[in-house]
Design a protein around this motif. Sequence first.
Motif, PDB file in Angstrom:
ATOM      1  N   LEU A   1       7.055 -13.901   5.661  1.00  0.00           N
ATOM      2  CA  LEU A   1       7.656 -14.491   4.466  1.00  0.00           C
ATOM      3  C   LEU A   1       6.574 -15.092   3.572  1.00  0.00           C
ATOM      4  N   GLN A   2       5.584 -15.749   4.169  1.00  0.00           N
ATOM      5  CA  GLN A   2       4.483 -16.295   3.378  1.00  0.00           C
ATOM      6  C   GLN A   2       3.698 -15.182   2.684  1.00  0.00           C
ATOM      7  N   VAL A   3       3.522 -14.047   3.361  1.00  0.00           N
ATOM      8  CA  VAL A   3       2.837 -12.905   2.735  1.00  0.00           C
ATOM      9  C   VAL A   3       3.604 -12.459   1.497  1.00  0.00           C
TER      10      VAL A   3
ATOM     11  N   PHE B   1       2.081 -12.671  -2.245  1.00  0.00           N
ATOM     12  CA  PHE B   1       1.637 -11.403  -2.839  1.00  0.00           C
ATOM     13  C   PHE B   1       2.768 -10.570  -3.453  1.00  0.00           C
ATOM     14  N   GLY B   2       4.028 -10.971  -3.218  1.00  0.00           N
ATOM     15  CA  GLY B   2       5.153 -10.261  -3.818  1.00  0.00           C
ATOM     16  C   GLY B   2       5.648 -10.981  -5.050  1.00  0.00           C
ATOM     17  N   GLY B   3       6.961 -10.936  -5.252  1.00  0.00           N
ATOM     18  CA  GLY B   3       7.559 -11.628  -6.387  1.00  0.00           C
ATOM     19  C   GLY B   3       8.092 -10.677  -7.441  1.00  0.00           C
ATOM     20  N   PRO B   4       8.723 -11.227  -8.484  1.00  0.00           N
ATOM     21  CA  PRO B   4       9.280 -10.397  -9.553  1.00  0.00           C
ATOM     22  C   PRO B   4       8.232  -9.472 -10.177  1.00  0.00           C
ATOM     23  N   GLY B   5       8.592  -8.215 -10.362  1.00  0.00           N
ATOM     24  CA  GLY B   5       7.674  -7.243 -10.933  1.00  0.00           C
ATOM     25  C   GLY B   5       6.742  -6.615  -9.925  1.00  0.00           C
ATOM     26  N   ARG B   6       6.799  -7.050  -8.683  1.00  0.00           N
ATOM     27  CA  ARG B   6       5.950  -6.515  -7.622  1.00  0.00           C
ATOM     28  C   ARG B   6       6.793  -5.663  -6.665  1.00  0.00           C
ATOM     29  N   THR B   7       6.124  -4.775  -5.933  1.00  0.00           N
ATOM     30  CA  THR B   7       6.792  -3.883  -4.986  1.00  0.00           C
ATOM     31  C   THR B   7       6.104  -3.961  -3.633  1.00  0.00           C
ATOM     32  N   ALA B   8       6.895  -3.945  -2.573  1.00  0.00           N
ATOM     33  CA  ALA B   8       6.382  -3.811  -1.205  1.00  0.00           C
ATOM     34  C   ALA B   8       6.801  -2.441  -0.682  1.00  0.00           C
ATOM     35  N   LEU B   9       5.899  -1.796   0.038  1.00  0.00           N
ATOM     36  CA  LEU B   9       6.118  -0.429   0.517  1.00  0.00           C
ATOM     37  C   LEU B   9       6.038  -0.399   2.038  1.00  0.00           C
ATOM     38  N   GLY B  10       7.041   0.224   2.681  1.00  0.00           N
ATOM     39  CA  GLY B  10       7.040   0.404   4.125  1.00  0.00           C
ATOM     40  C   GLY B  10       7.326   1.839   4.493  1.00  0.00           C
ATOM     41  N   PHE B  11       7.445   2.103   5.787  1.00  0.00           N
ATOM     42  CA  PHE B  11       7.587   3.471   6.288  1.00  0.00           C
ATOM     43  C   PHE B  11       8.773   3.532   7.248  1.00  0.00           C
ATOM     44  N   ALA B  12       9.863   4.134   6.761  1.00  0.00           N
ATOM     45  CA  ALA B  12      11.133   4.119   7.468  1.00  0.00           C
ATOM     46  C   ALA B  12      11.239   5.232   8.513  1.00  0.00           C
TER      47      ALA B  12
ATOM     48  N   TYR C   1      12.016  -6.609   6.964  1.00  0.00           N
ATOM     49  CA  TYR C   1      11.140  -6.447   5.794  1.00  0.00           C
ATOM     50  C   TYR C   1      11.921  -6.463   4.472  1.00  0.00           C
ATOM     51  N   PRO C   2      13.017  -5.700   4.357  1.00  0.00           N
ATOM     52  CA  PRO C   2      13.740  -5.767   3.076  1.00  0.00           C
ATOM     53  C   PRO C   2      14.338  -7.137   2.792  1.00  0.00           C
ATOM     54  N   GLU C   3      14.579  -7.918   3.861  1.00  0.00           N
ATOM     55  CA  GLU C   3      15.102  -9.263   3.624  1.00  0.00           C
ATOM     56  C   GLU C   3      14.021 -10.197   3.094  1.00  0.00           C
ATOM     57  N   TYR C   4      12.781 -10.067   3.595  1.00  0.00           N
ATOM     58  CA  TYR C   4      11.680 -10.831   3.000  1.00  0.00           C
ATOM     59  C   TYR C   4      11.554 -10.481   1.512  1.00  0.00           C
ATOM     60  N   ALA C   5      11.678  -9.184   1.225  1.00  0.00           N
ATOM     61  CA  ALA C   5      11.575  -8.737  -0.169  1.00  0.00           C
ATOM     62  C   ALA C   5      12.696  -9.336  -1.013  1.00  0.00           C
TER      63      ALA C   5
ATOM     64  N   ASP D   1      14.410 -12.040  -0.493  1.00  0.00           N
ATOM     65  CA  ASP D   1      14.298 -13.489  -0.614  1.00  0.00           C
ATOM     66  C   ASP D   1      13.203 -13.919  -1.577  1.00  0.00           C
ATOM     67  N   THR D   2      12.252 -13.031  -1.856  1.00  0.00           N
ATOM     68  CA  THR D   2      11.145 -13.354  -2.769  1.00  0.00           C
ATOM     69  C   THR D   2      11.219 -12.558  -4.066  1.00  0.00           C
ATOM     70  N   PHE D   3      12.350 -11.894  -4.307  1.00  0.00           N
ATOM     71  CA  PHE D   3      12.565 -11.103  -5.520  1.00  0.00           C
ATOM     72  C   PHE D   3      11.514  -9.999  -5.679  1.00  0.00           C
ATOM     73  N   THR D   4      11.117  -9.442  -4.545  1.00  0.00           N
ATOM     74  CA  THR D   4      10.163  -8.337  -4.523  1.00  0.00           C
ATOM     75  C   THR D   4      10.926  -7.037  -4.343  1.00  0.00           C
ATOM     76  N   ALA D   5      10.576  -6.012  -5.095  1.00  0.00           N
ATOM     77  CA  ALA D   5      11.216  -4.701  -4.903  1.00  0.00           C
ATOM     78  C   ALA D   5      10.762  -4.132  -3.559  1.00  0.00           C
ATOM     79  N   TRP D   6      11.655  -3.421  -2.886  1.00  0.00           N
ATOM     80  CA  TRP D   6      11.355  -2.838  -1.576  1.00  0.00           C
ATOM     81  C   TRP D   6      11.583  -1.332  -1.631  1.00  0.00           C
ATOM     82  N   THR D   7      10.599  -0.572  -1.176  1.00  0.00           N
ATOM     83  CA  THR D   7      10.733   0.880  -1.142  1.00  0.00           C
ATOM     84  C   THR D   7      10.089   1.402   0.131  1.00  0.00           C
ATOM     85  N   THR D   8      10.545   2.575   0.585  1.00  0.00           N
ATOM     86  CA  THR D   8      10.014   3.132   1.829  1.00  0.00           C
ATOM     87  C   THR D   8       9.667   4.607   1.662  1.00  0.00           C
TER      88      THR D   8
END
Length: 384
Positions: free
Chosen positions: A101-103, A107-118, A124-128, A130-137
């Motif tokens: 969550l601290q990461v 490093f996330g937030g509005p306008g930012r994206t986090a990428l994972g591998f499904a 992971y999508p819940e951290y995204a 909660d921090t208004f970070t876009a999540w994509t896989t």
Amino acid sequence: MSIPSNLPLRNDLAGEEPYGAPQLDVPVCLNVNENPYAPSEAVIDTILERVRAVAPTLNRYPDREHVELRKALAAYLRKESQVELEPEQIWAANGSNEIMLQVFQAFGGPGRTALGFAPTYSMYPEYARDTFTAWTTVPRNADFTLDVDAAVKAILEKRPSIVLITSPNNPTGTPATMEQIEALLAACEKAGVDGAPEGTHPLLVVDEAYIEFRRPGKPSATTLIADHPNLAVSRTMSKAFAYAGARVGYIAANTGVIDSLRIVRMPYHLSAVTQAVALAALDHTDEQLAQVGHLRDTRDALVDWFRQQTYKGKPIQVADTDSNFVFFGVFDDREWIFNELLNRGVLIRDVGPEGWLRVCMGTDEEMEAFKSAFLEVIRLAEQR
């Protein structure tokens, strides 16, 4: 769960449910990847000694930089992964969940994206969120290994601020090779980041929650930190360390990453008691990890056993695993299998792609109970 409509809950949280695997009182609980072996008496004695030592100081705030704990974690990584890191390159929190969550906060937030591998860890999508970070896989290969070409392409095209790879993967147990991690690093060091200044590059986070269960001789991604400023490696004491109830996780990275996390951490986020309990376990790393080899053997034996079983005339599939759990399938009604096992006092996890189930390693007696119940359920399934 009931939330009155007159409460100003965030719009994007309406209809959401709290995360969590079922917590049920059953004879055989194999659903949350815990170490089934309790801490030794020597560890318990040291816990009591260390907590007693800090008890008179509980009227004061704890060391918010948890310096002694960071030194102990650096010593542990030196022994376990043969990597030399300074205490300033390590940061701890209340479980690797708080670390992650601290990461995302840093490093996330509005306008930012986090990428994972499904498929990957379902938090992971819940951290995204909660921090208004876009999540994509990016989808993994059919055998759940990393599709490196697709991963590199996505990093370069999507320009995420965070790239997350779990190794061994959860829920599949699939390990990533060092060559794959280095390929992701090379892409991150080339890619830009949407929503960040020019010259910024994605942070690659390797989640090594289950790394102690890897096969002997395989290196940890922590050995790459010295040469890669945009690499962070997250770990936990919940799994191999048999310390799930203590809630201690940590991350290793270069000091720039650690200092970024220090910006978003809550004041005094690690209590004096938590620090004392963590240090007690690190005083006894050999005892805490004493059952890891046996759990590895149990895992490998279960994989071999599964591959001798059939379901409705077809061999049961098992994902290769370097973790303390086994991912197996494919069932046309996994919920029925799950519930029939539960009816027999065995709790596992229905998670990941449809048709697959996950079971973590228990004691020898628990594994025999699981196998006996599973064979009974499969025989019933053949008659449906």
